[in-house]
Design a protein around this motif. Structure first.
Motif, PDB file in Angstrom:
ATOM      1  N   SER A  87     -29.592   6.740  -0.292  1.00  0.00           N
ATOM      2  CA  SER A  87     -28.182   6.365  -0.330  1.00  0.00           C
ATOM      3  C   SER A  87     -27.357   7.432   0.398  1.00  0.00           C
ATOM      4  O   SER A  87     -27.668   8.621   0.341  1.00  0.00           O
ATOM      5  N   PRO A  88     -26.293   7.024   1.055  1.00  0.00           N
ATOM      6  CA  PRO A  88     -25.462   7.998   1.775  1.00  0.00           C
ATOM      7  C   PRO A  88     -24.708   8.887   0.792  1.00  0.00           C
ATOM      8  O   PRO A  88     -24.445   8.497  -0.343  1.00  0.00           O
ATOM      9  N   PRO A  89     -24.370  10.106   1.195  1.00  0.00           N
ATOM     10  CA  PRO A  89     -23.644  11.000   0.288  1.00  0.00           C
ATOM     11  C   PRO A  89     -22.251  10.451   0.013  1.00  0.00           C
ATOM     12  O   PRO A  89     -21.714   9.655   0.778  1.00  0.00           O
ATOM     13  N   ASP A  90     -21.664  10.941  -1.077  1.00  0.00           N
ATOM     14  CA  ASP A  90     -20.302  10.523  -1.429  1.00  0.00           C
ATOM     15  C   ASP A  90     -19.345  10.908  -0.311  1.00  0.00           C
ATOM     16  O   ASP A  90     -19.432  11.982   0.274  1.00  0.00           O
ATOM     17  N   VAL A  93     -17.013  14.099  -1.031  1.00  0.00           N
ATOM     18  CA  VAL A  93     -17.595  15.436  -1.119  1.00  0.00           C
ATOM     19  C   VAL A  93     -17.582  16.087   0.262  1.00  0.00           C
ATOM     20  O   VAL A  93     -18.064  15.534   1.237  1.00  0.00           O
ATOM     21  N   ASP A  94     -17.012  17.293   0.321  1.00  0.00           N
ATOM     22  CA  ASP A  94     -17.014  18.086   1.548  1.00  0.00           C
ATOM     23  C   ASP A  94     -17.982  19.248   1.319  1.00  0.00           C
ATOM     24  O   ASP A  94     -17.647  20.223   0.637  1.00  0.00           O
ATOM     25  N   VAL A  95     -19.170  19.128   1.856  1.00  0.00           N
ATOM     26  CA  VAL A  95     -20.225  20.106   1.608  1.00  0.00           C
ATOM     27  C   VAL A  95     -19.816  21.481   2.121  1.00  0.00           C
ATOM     28  O   VAL A  95     -20.035  22.500   1.456  1.00  0.00           O
TER      29      VAL A  95
END
Length: 121
Positions: A87-90, A93-95
């Motif tokens: 699944s793609p990341p949220d 969210v800014d890693v």
């Protein structure tokens, strides 16, 4: 089972690069000489024809120990894996921002520890 090499061009059932009698005799003589004989035998001619024609037998692949009972659709037990989350990341969210904040907090904590160690007598 004997197979013809892949990609070989044939004309009327014979390979275009057919083996000449001279080439066959030369290779058979070389094989006899390698065995220490002066005249080639029928076995030398047969082996020379096989080498020059490129027709070979397909050998069975080598089976690693412990895999003798596996069938073609089984996988080797040592090559196991696991499913991963695809699944793609949220999107929220800014890693990069999270990593910067963690670094700042870690640096602050190290400065506090260093200051605490300097105050001790």
């Amino acid at each position: 089972m004997k197979n013809k090499p892949r990609g070989r061009i044939e004309v009327r059932g014979k390979g275009v690069s057919a083996i000449s009698d001279e080439l066959l005799e030369q290779r058979a003589g070389d094989l006899a000489q390698e065995d220490g004989r002066t005249a080639p035998t029928d076995a030398d001619f047969k082996k020379a024809r096989q080498e020059l024609s490129g027709v070979t037998e397909d050998l069975a692949p080598e089976v690693p120990p412990g895999d003798e009972n596996l069938t073609s659709w089984n996988e080797n037990a040592d090559i196991g894996g696991h499913a991963v989350d695809t699944s793609p990341p949220d999107q929220d969210v800014d890693v990069g921002l999270e990593l910067v904040q963690e670094g700042v907090e870690e640096a602050d904590m190290e400065q506090r520890r260093a200051a605490k160690d300097e105050d001790r007598p």
